[in-house]
Design an enzyme around this catalytic site. Structure first.
Site, PDB file in Angstrom:
ATOM      1  N   ASP A  61       0.870  -1.187   0.000  1.00 37.71           N
ATOM      2  CA  ASP A  61       0.000   0.000   0.000  1.00 37.71           C
ATOM      3  C   ASP A  61       0.904   1.234   0.000  1.00 37.71           C
ATOM      4  N   ASN A  62       0.535   2.237  -0.783  1.00 36.73           N
ATOM      5  CA  ASN A  62       1.374   3.454  -0.812  1.00 36.73           C
ATOM      6  C   ASN A  62       0.862   4.522   0.158  1.00 36.73           C
ATOM      7  N   LEU A  63      -0.092   4.148   1.001  1.00 38.10           N
ATOM      8  CA  LEU A  63      -0.619   5.033   2.055  1.00 38.10           C
ATOM      9  C   LEU A  63      -1.257   6.299   1.487  1.00 38.10           C
ATOM     10  N   SER A 109     -17.245  -3.643  -8.009  1.00 33.22           N
ATOM     11  CA  SER A 109     -18.325  -2.910  -7.342  1.00 33.22           C
ATOM     12  C   SER A 109     -19.643  -3.176  -8.044  1.00 33.22           C
ATOM     13  N   TYR A 146     -14.700   6.339 -12.252  1.00 37.96           N
ATOM     14  CA  TYR A 146     -14.410   5.322 -11.228  1.00 37.96           C
ATOM     15  C   TYR A 146     -15.093   3.999 -11.598  1.00 37.96           C
ATOM     16  N   LYS A 194     -13.646  -0.012 -12.866  1.00 28.87           N
ATOM     17  CA  LYS A 194     -14.018  -1.337 -12.337  1.00 28.87           C
ATOM     18  C   LYS A 194     -14.443  -2.249 -13.492  1.00 28.87           C
ATOM     19  N   TYR A 227     -18.802  -5.737  -4.772  1.00 35.18           N
ATOM     20  CA  TYR A 227     -19.299  -5.341  -3.452  1.00 35.18           C
ATOM     21  C   TYR A 227     -20.535  -4.478  -3.603  1.00 35.18           C
ATOM     22  N   ASN A 257     -18.745  11.460   0.967  1.00 36.77           N
ATOM     23  CA  ASN A 257     -19.732  11.370  -0.107  1.00 36.77           C
ATOM     24  C   ASN A 257     -20.759  10.297   0.181  1.00 36.77           C
ATOM     25  N   ARG A 283     -30.438   0.614  -0.911  1.00 38.61           N
ATOM     26  CA  ARG A 283     -29.132  -0.015  -1.128  1.00 38.61           C
ATOM     27  C   ARG A 283     -28.999  -1.260  -0.273  1.00 38.61           C
ATOM     28  N   GLY A 289     -26.704  10.741 -11.103  1.00 37.43           N
ATOM     29  CA  GLY A 289     -26.006   9.471 -11.256  1.00 37.43           C
ATOM     30  C   GLY A 289     -26.500   8.379 -10.311  1.00 37.43           C
ATOM     31  N   ASP A 290     -27.373   8.724  -9.367  1.00 37.70           N
ATOM     32  CA  ASP A 290     -27.883   7.720  -8.420  1.00 37.70           C
ATOM     33  C   ASP A 290     -28.947   6.842  -9.066  1.00 37.70           C
TER      34      ASP A 290
HETATM   35  P1  NAD Z   1      -9.586   2.655   0.749  1.00 41.20           P
HETATM   36  O1  NAD Z   1      -9.263   3.924   0.053  1.00 41.20           O
HETATM   37  O2  NAD Z   1      -9.857   2.713   2.206  1.00 41.20           O
HETATM   38  O3  NAD Z   1      -8.416   1.600   0.516  1.00 41.20           O
HETATM   39  C1  NAD Z   1      -7.681   1.541  -0.685  1.00 41.20           C
HETATM   40  C2  NAD Z   1      -6.214   1.482  -0.316  1.00 41.20           C
HETATM   41  O4  NAD Z   1      -5.453   1.422  -1.541  1.00 41.20           O
HETATM   42  C3  NAD Z   1      -5.717   2.711   0.449  1.00 41.20           C
HETATM   43  O5  NAD Z   1      -5.057   2.270   1.628  1.00 41.20           O
HETATM   44  C4  NAD Z   1      -4.764   3.413  -0.516  1.00 41.20           C
HETATM   45  O6  NAD Z   1      -3.701   4.023   0.165  1.00 41.20           O
HETATM   46  C5  NAD Z   1      -4.322   2.270  -1.400  1.00 41.20           C
HETATM   47  N1  NAD Z   1      -3.896   2.636  -2.750  1.00 41.20           N
HETATM   48  C6  NAD Z   1      -4.561   3.378  -3.675  1.00 41.20           C
HETATM   49  N2  NAD Z   1      -3.852   3.429  -4.822  1.00 41.20           N
HETATM   50  C7  NAD Z   1      -2.709   2.712  -4.604  1.00 41.20           C
HETATM   51  C8  NAD Z   1      -1.591   2.372  -5.401  1.00 41.20           C
HETATM   52  N3  NAD Z   1      -1.458   2.799  -6.653  1.00 41.20           N
HETATM   53  N4  NAD Z   1      -0.619   1.608  -4.859  1.00 41.20           N
HETATM   54  C9  NAD Z   1      -0.712   1.144  -3.579  1.00 41.20           C
HETATM   55  N5  NAD Z   1      -1.750   1.419  -2.783  1.00 41.20           N
HETATM   56  C10 NAD Z   1      -2.747   2.198  -3.298  1.00 41.20           C
HETATM   57  O7  NAD Z   1     -10.807   1.987  -0.029  1.00 41.20           O
HETATM   58  P2  NAD Z   1     -11.744   0.771   0.377  1.00 41.20           P
HETATM   59  O8  NAD Z   1     -13.074   1.310   0.695  1.00 41.20           O
HETATM   60  O9  NAD Z   1     -11.060  -0.108   1.335  1.00 41.20           O
HETATM   61  O10 NAD Z   1     -11.872   0.042  -1.024  1.00 41.20           O
HETATM   62  C11 NAD Z   1     -11.018  -1.025  -1.399  1.00 41.20           C
HETATM   63  C12 NAD Z   1     -11.345  -1.434  -2.816  1.00 41.20           C
HETATM   64  O11 NAD Z   1     -12.711  -1.818  -2.895  1.00 41.20           O
HETATM   65  C13 NAD Z   1     -11.148  -0.321  -3.840  1.00 41.20           C
HETATM   66  O12 NAD Z   1     -10.649  -0.894  -5.023  1.00 41.20           O
HETATM   67  C14 NAD Z   1     -12.556   0.191  -4.056  1.00 41.20           C
HETATM   68  O13 NAD Z   1     -12.726   0.780  -5.308  1.00 41.20           O
HETATM   69  C15 NAD Z   1     -13.361  -1.097  -3.927  1.00 41.20           C
HETATM   70  N6  NAD Z   1     -14.754  -0.849  -3.547  1.00 41.20           N
HETATM   71  C16 NAD Z   1     -15.024  -0.110  -2.425  1.00 41.20           C
HETATM   72  C17 NAD Z   1     -16.347   0.148  -2.083  1.00 41.20           C
HETATM   73  C18 NAD Z   1     -16.678   0.975  -0.866  1.00 41.20           C
HETATM   74  O14 NAD Z   1     -17.825   1.387  -0.718  1.00 41.20           O
HETATM   75  N7  NAD Z   1     -15.749   1.231   0.044  1.00 41.20           N
HETATM   76  C19 NAD Z   1     -17.388  -0.355  -2.867  1.00 41.20           C
HETATM   77  C20 NAD Z   1     -17.075  -1.133  -3.995  1.00 41.20           C
HETATM   78  C21 NAD Z   1     -15.737  -1.367  -4.316  1.00 41.20           C
HETATM   79  C1  UD1 Z   2     -21.777   5.363  -4.272  1.00 39.31           C
HETATM   80  C2  UD1 Z   2     -21.247   5.529  -5.667  1.00 39.31           C
HETATM   81  C3  UD1 Z   2     -20.824   4.162  -6.215  1.00 39.31           C
HETATM   82  C4  UD1 Z   2     -19.794   3.517  -5.287  1.00 39.31           C
HETATM   83  C5  UD1 Z   2     -20.384   3.432  -3.887  1.00 39.31           C
HETATM   84  C6  UD1 Z   2     -19.414   2.881  -2.895  1.00 39.31           C
HETATM   85  C7  UD1 Z   2     -22.346   7.514  -6.611  1.00 39.31           C
HETATM   86  C8  UD1 Z   2     -23.307   7.991  -7.631  1.00 39.31           C
HETATM   87  N1  UD1 Z   2     -22.250   6.164  -6.504  1.00 39.31           N
HETATM   88  O1  UD1 Z   2     -22.857   4.468  -4.320  1.00 39.31           O
HETATM   89  O2  UD1 Z   2     -20.275   4.307  -7.500  1.00 39.31           O
HETATM   90  O3  UD1 Z   2     -19.472   2.222  -5.742  1.00 39.31           O
HETATM   91  O4  UD1 Z   2     -20.783   4.744  -3.458  1.00 39.31           O
HETATM   92  O5  UD1 Z   2     -18.335   3.733  -2.717  1.00 39.31           O
HETATM   93  O6  UD1 Z   2     -21.668   8.281  -5.943  1.00 39.31           O
HETATM   94  N2  UD1 Z   2     -27.364   9.478   0.237  1.00 39.31           N
HETATM   95  C9  UD1 Z   2     -28.039  10.518   0.831  1.00 39.31           C
HETATM   96  N3  UD1 Z   2     -27.310  11.509   1.429  1.00 39.31           N
HETATM   97  C10 UD1 Z   2     -25.940  11.490   1.478  1.00 39.31           C
HETATM   98  C11 UD1 Z   2     -25.252  10.405   0.878  1.00 39.31           C
HETATM   99  C12 UD1 Z   2     -26.003   9.419   0.252  1.00 39.31           C
HETATM  100  O7  UD1 Z   2     -29.262  10.566   0.810  1.00 39.31           O
HETATM  101  O8  UD1 Z   2     -25.344  12.416   2.031  1.00 39.31           O
HETATM  102  C13 UD1 Z   2     -28.148   8.370  -0.370  1.00 39.31           C
HETATM  103  C14 UD1 Z   2     -27.864   8.119  -1.846  1.00 39.31           C
HETATM  104  O9  UD1 Z   2     -28.695   8.889  -2.638  1.00 39.31           O
HETATM  105  C15 UD1 Z   2     -28.145   6.607  -1.929  1.00 39.31           C
HETATM  106  C16 UD1 Z   2     -27.758   6.075  -0.552  1.00 39.31           C
HETATM  107  O10 UD1 Z   2     -27.797   7.187   0.313  1.00 39.31           O
HETATM  108  O11 UD1 Z   2     -29.507   6.376  -2.130  1.00 39.31           O
HETATM  109  C17 UD1 Z   2     -26.379   5.459  -0.506  1.00 39.31           C
HETATM  110  O12 UD1 Z   2     -25.428   6.396  -1.042  1.00 39.31           O
HETATM  111  P1  UD1 Z   2     -23.850   6.115  -1.025  1.00 39.31           P
HETATM  112  O13 UD1 Z   2     -23.440   5.704   0.339  1.00 39.31           O
HETATM  113  O14 UD1 Z   2     -23.183   7.310  -1.628  1.00 39.31           O
HETATM  114  O15 UD1 Z   2     -23.669   4.834  -1.954  1.00 39.31           O
HETATM  115  P2  UD1 Z   2     -24.141   4.588  -3.479  1.00 39.31           P
HETATM  116  O16 UD1 Z   2     -24.942   5.709  -4.005  1.00 39.31           O
HETATM  117  O17 UD1 Z   2     -24.779   3.253  -3.536  1.00 39.31           O
END
Ligand code: NAD
Ligand code: UD1
Length: 331
Positions: A31-33, A124, A148, A152, A176, A197, A230, A291-292
């Site tokens: 991880d590059n932190l 995702s 983003y 994926k 996920y 967000n 969701r 986009g939702d």
């Molecule tokens: P996160 O940001 O907490 O963890 C990602 C980690 O990757 C971080 O520690 C970051 O420092 C590291 N990183 C990023 N680019 C790097 C690189 N080039 N080299 C080395 N390290 C790098 O995110 P997360 O929520 O734990 O998500 C993990 C994975 O799951 C991601 O690929 C994300 O897109 C995917 N994902 C997350 C969610 C979500 O809601 N959290 C949903 C669907 C998919």
């Molecule tokens: C969002 C991303 C999706 C990503 C996922 C996990 C968008 C359009 N989609 O999904 O690509 O894979 O996060 O990181 O950003 N909501 C509120 N108020 C808020 C925040 C969210 O009402 O302040 C609502 C949203 O409209 C949604 C639900 O809560 O209905 C969940 O939102 P969120 O947690 O952002 O996840 P996703 O929209 O599913």
């Protein structure tokens, strides 16, 4: 033999590292932190009693990642590393394509060169686009609304093509749904940078008084109460899902949804959070977020049938653990 966990100090990666260490696996974190801190290693050690090996490397840079394959005998790669902020990806598409796609390409190339036969990728539910619920793995994928999401979908296609061309390279794509919650110890969890967000991190910051109120994005969707639905999944269940995927790795390319199979609306989540934690969450209904989709929840039968995995934790657990983590966080 070791498991290489890229992004292992991040939110989902760190919980997965804990599960793997507790099950006796040897773990190497790369991880590059960029979006995590080194002290996560201390937290992992406190929870498990084991300090995983750690390399501060950028996985999108071949010169940084390849030495790990020379030094270690790697059995499998769990590839979490990547950027994940949807809005930022719209503003900075090249940064997202470069980091997320080159990370996947370089790791897959190293895997083939060094005979690593198991590759598990963090995809995702966003790759389904605005599709028919419950979302099943066989659905044709629809365009996502942001770079983003595209990284994926493209990473999934790249890994599929590499597996087709190399019979010893097997890929599991894990889609996920909405990971929330934190480890029950309160030591590791999600720490968003800047204004969150996503719904749960925003909600916990409102609960803490860091933000005045939550904006609910739209109440006129065709759902149970008009707010977005969701499939929220506890991050520890998600982490255990990775171990199930590792143990049950099949030949070729396999895709699994990791979710609970149950949708919850924004208002249901707020009400559950309020009830479990005895905290009032002020909120206002505002316009829909661009986009939702109205509803996104998984058909989880494939992961259950093939991997013998299903979630154990409830929405109450998710709300309690998310709040416990945020409450203990020093700002
Ligand atoms: P996160 O940001 O907490 O963890 C990602 C980690 O990757 C971080 O520690 C970051 O420092 C590291 N990183 C990023 N680019 C790097 C690189 N080039 N080299 C080395 N390290 C790098 O995110 P997360 O929520 O734990 O998500 C993990 C994975 O799951 C991601 O690929 C994300 O897109 C995917 N994902 C997350 C969610 C979500 O809601 N959290 C949903 C669907 C998919
Ligand atoms: C969002 C991303 C999706 C990503 C996922 C996990 C968008 C359009 N989609 O999904 O690509 O894979 O996060 O990181 O950003 N909501 C509120 N108020 C808020 C925040 C969210 O009402 O302040 C609502 C949203 O409209 C949604 C639900 O809560 O209905 C969940 O939102 P969120 O947690 O952002 O996840 P996703 O929209 O599913």
């Amino acid at each position: 033999m070791s498991i290489l966990v890229t992004g292992g100090t991040g939110y989902i990666g760190s919980h997965t590292v804990v599960v793997l260490l507790e099950a006796g696996y040897d773990v190497i974190i790369a991880d590059n932190l960029y979006n995590s801190k080194l002290d996560v290693l201390d937290k992992i050690e406190t929870i498990t009693g084991i300090r995983p090996m750690f390399y501060n490397v950028d996985v999108s840079k071949r010169s940084e990642i390849e030495p790990l394959f020379k030094m270690h005998s790697i059995e499998a790669i769990l590839h979490f590393a990547g950027y994940k902020a949807v809005g930022e990806s719209v503003a900075l598409p090249l940064m997202y394509y470069r980091n997320n796609l080159l990370g996947t390409i370089e790791l897959a190339d190293c895997a083939v060169k060094y005979n690593v036969s198991k590759f598990i990728f963090s995809s995702s539910a966003t790759v389904y686009g605005d599709n028919i619920v419950p979302l099943h793995e066989d659905l044709p994928l629809l365009p996502t609304t942001n770079p983003y999401g595209e990284t994926k979908a493209i990473s999934e296609r790249i890994l599929t093509d590499v597996a087709k061309a190399n019979s010893d390279f097997n890929v599991t794509l894990l889609r996920y749904f909405n990971p929330i919650g934190a480890h029950a110890s309160g030591l590791i969890g999600e720490i968003p940078v800047g204004t969150p967000n996503n719904l749960m991190p925003y909600l916990t910051q409102v609960a803490k008084g860091k933000r005045t109120h939550l904006s609910v994005f739209g109440d006129n969707y065709p759902t149970v109460d008009g707010t977005g639905v969701r499939d929220y999944i506890h991050v520890v269940d998600l982490a255990i899902g990775h171990m199930a995927a590792l143990k049950g790795m099949h030949d070729g390319v396999n895709v699994y949804n990791l979710g609970t199979g149950k949708g919850s609306s924004v208002l249901e989540l707020i009400q559950t959070f309020e009830r479990v934690n005895s905290i009032k969450i002020p909120y206002q209904i505002v316009d829909r977020r661009q986009g939702d989709v109205a509803a996104s929840y998984a058909d989880v039968s494939k992961a259950y049938n093939d991997l013998n995995w299903k979630t154990e934790k409830s929405l109450e657990d998710m709300c309690r653990d998310s709040w416990f983590f945020e409450k203990n966080l020093k700002d």
